[in-house]
Design an enzyme around this catalytic site. Structure first.
Site, PDB file in Angstrom:
ATOM      1  N   ASP A  89     -38.990  37.217  32.501  1.00 57.55           N
ATOM      2  CA  ASP A  89     -37.951  36.352  31.956  1.00 57.55           C
ATOM      3  C   ASP A  89     -36.680  36.459  32.817  1.00 57.55           C
ATOM      4  O   ASP A  89     -36.283  37.569  33.202  1.00 57.55           O
ATOM      5  CB  ASP A  89     -37.669  36.841  30.515  1.00 57.55           C
ATOM      6  N   ASP A 111     -34.601  32.256  37.911  1.00 54.76           N
ATOM      7  CA  ASP A 111     -33.445  31.650  37.265  1.00 54.76           C
ATOM      8  C   ASP A 111     -32.282  31.590  38.242  1.00 54.76           C
ATOM      9  O   ASP A 111     -31.506  32.531  38.384  1.00 54.76           O
ATOM     10  CB  ASP A 111     -33.060  32.440  36.004  1.00 54.76           C
TER      11      ASP A 111
HETATM   12  O1  G3H Z   1     -32.548  36.007  27.738  1.00 55.32           O
HETATM   13  C1  G3H Z   1     -32.262  37.173  27.623  1.00 55.32           C
HETATM   14  C2  G3H Z   1     -33.148  38.062  26.829  1.00 55.32           C
HETATM   15  O2  G3H Z   1     -32.769  38.057  25.484  1.00 55.32           O
HETATM   16  C3  G3H Z   1     -33.188  39.446  27.430  1.00 55.32           C
HETATM   17  O3  G3H Z   1     -32.002  40.096  27.285  1.00 55.32           O
HETATM   18  O4  G3H Z   1     -31.227  41.224  29.388  1.00 55.32           O
HETATM   19  O5  G3H Z   1     -30.730  42.174  27.104  1.00 55.32           O
HETATM   20  O6  G3H Z   1     -33.038  42.264  28.047  1.00 55.32           O
HETATM   21  P1  G3H Z   1     -31.723  41.518  28.020  1.00 55.32           P
HETATM   22  P1  13P Z   2     -32.612  34.369  21.892  1.00 54.18           P
HETATM   23  O1  13P Z   2     -31.425  35.213  22.214  1.00 54.18           O
HETATM   24  O2  13P Z   2     -32.246  33.164  21.112  1.00 54.18           O
HETATM   25  O3  13P Z   2     -33.708  35.147  21.238  1.00 54.18           O
HETATM   26  O4  13P Z   2     -33.197  33.817  23.294  1.00 54.18           O
HETATM   27  C1  13P Z   2     -34.039  34.615  24.074  1.00 54.18           C
HETATM   28  C2  13P Z   2     -34.318  34.022  25.400  1.00 54.18           C
HETATM   29  O5  13P Z   2     -33.992  32.890  25.713  1.00 54.18           O
HETATM   30  C3  13P Z   2     -35.009  34.877  26.371  1.00 54.18           C
HETATM   31  O6  13P Z   2     -35.143  34.266  27.616  1.00 54.18           O
HETATM   32 ZN    ZN Z   3     -33.475  32.978  28.066  1.00 53.79          ZN
END
Ligand code: G3H
Ligand code: 13P
Ligand code: ZN
Length: 314
Positions: A89, A111
């Site tokens: 992600d 991204d």
């Molecule tokens: O899009 C972001 C996700 O919620 C991941 O967040 O960078 O705190 O793991 P993080």
């Molecule tokens: P939320 O913060 O709405 O759960 O979104 C998560 C997300 O987009 C991870 O890439």
């Molecule tokens: Zn996201």
């Protein structure tokens, strides 16, 4: 069933017009809840990890963190009869994207959405060429979400929604497999100050112009009952607001197939944990005090799978 490439799951969802939640994990307990939810709903499962999660799991070493997640997810995938995929992600760092590909992730997100169009396209093309050469699929993002994207502050006034014509050009020229169009969501638990509203016309236009599986970031609902439960046991989530289930359903009707969800899992877990700690002050065995949090996470995911239409699609 096998550990599969995310593209297999999303191409089917696109063809049959349903959504699959893509669920963020940082540790074993969330993975267990997700797999159990998928099994009980007979749903395909998409697990995803942020760059931060990979660094966390590897205690700072991205190669190690990526390998840990691949091994964990594969071990669970091998033991169930639903398809399971693992996705990176918000990949922003070349080294971490390569670590994920090398470790065996089925798909990665590049991204580069904070950069101008041409630069985003160029960076995406570069990752697509490498990833496709080893059978890994790729997600990219166009436009910017309001709020915080993996540690980069995007000021509200700078937020831009996706342009459908640019989306067509971007997909044609990059050969990307899935696209995340910014249509008005944001990450985290505080998404809307007023009424929740997304740009459905823009979403429909992007679907028409690209035809590929689309991704909704910032898709948590932040359910009132979870917020209330956590607050009854000491949390302070004043002003928390997400994307209501009805709106999530509509985004799927208009072409969203991958529904990124992290905040809701975190909220359900902390609600269960706070409740457990308040009710059993003498408990100190993690396998016991994680029981209710895991149950709450699983139940939330099961409900989400039904809303998005992927229950029974495994
Ligand atoms: O899009 C972001 C996700 O919620 C991941 O967040 O960078 O705190 O793991 P993080
Ligand atoms: P939320 O913060 O709405 O759960 O979104 C998560 C997300 O987009 C991870 O890439
Ligand atoms: Zn996201």
């Amino acid at each position: 069933m096998p550990y599969v490439n995310t593209k297999t799951l999303l191409d089917k969802a696109n063809k049959e017009n349903y959504g699959i939640p893509a669920l963020n994990i940082n540790n074993l307990e969330f993975l267990q809840s997700i797999i159990d939810a998928g099994k009980e709903e007979k749903s395909p499962v998409i697990i995803e990890t942020s760059e931060g999660a990979i660094k966390y799991a590897g205690s700072g070493d991205a190669q190690r963190g990526a390998r840990i997640f691949v091994d964990m997810v594969r071990a669970y995938a091998d033991s169930v009869d639903i398809p399971v995929s693992l996705h990176l992600d918000h990949g922003k760092t070349f080294v971490i994207i390569m670590a994920a590909i090398k470790a065996g992730y089925g798909s990665v997100m590049i991204d580069a959405s904070e950069h101008p169009f041409e630069e985003n396209l160029e960076k995406t093309r570069r990752i697509v060429e490498i990833a496709h050469s080893v059978g890994v699929s790729v997600e990219a993002e166009l436009g910017q979400l309001v709020g915080i994207e993996d540690n980069v502050d995007v000021k509200e006034e700078e937020a831009t929604l996706v342009d459908p014509e640019e989306a067509r050009q971007f997909v044609d020229e990059s050969d990307v497999d899935f696209l995340a169009p910014a249509i008005g969501t944001s990450h985290g638990a505080f998404k809307f100050k007023g009424e929740a509203r997304l740009d459905f016309d823009r979403l429909r236009a992007v679907k028409d112009s690209t035809g590929i599986p689309l991704v909704l970031h910032g898709a948590s609902s932040v359910p009132d009952e979870i917020v209330k439960l956590a607050e009854e046991h000491g949390a302070d989530f004043k002003g928390a607001k997400g994307v209501p289930s009805e709106i999530l359903k509509q985004t799927v009707q208009f072409g969203i197939n991958k529904v990124n969800t992290d905040t809701d899992l975190r909220m359900a877990f902390i609600a269960g944990l706070r409740e457990t700690l308040a009710e059993t002050p003498a408990e100190f065995d993690p396998r016991k005090y994680f029981k209710k949090p895991k149950e709450y996470v699983k139940n939330l995911i099961r409900e989400r799978m039904r809303i998005l239409g992927c229950s029974g699609k495994a």
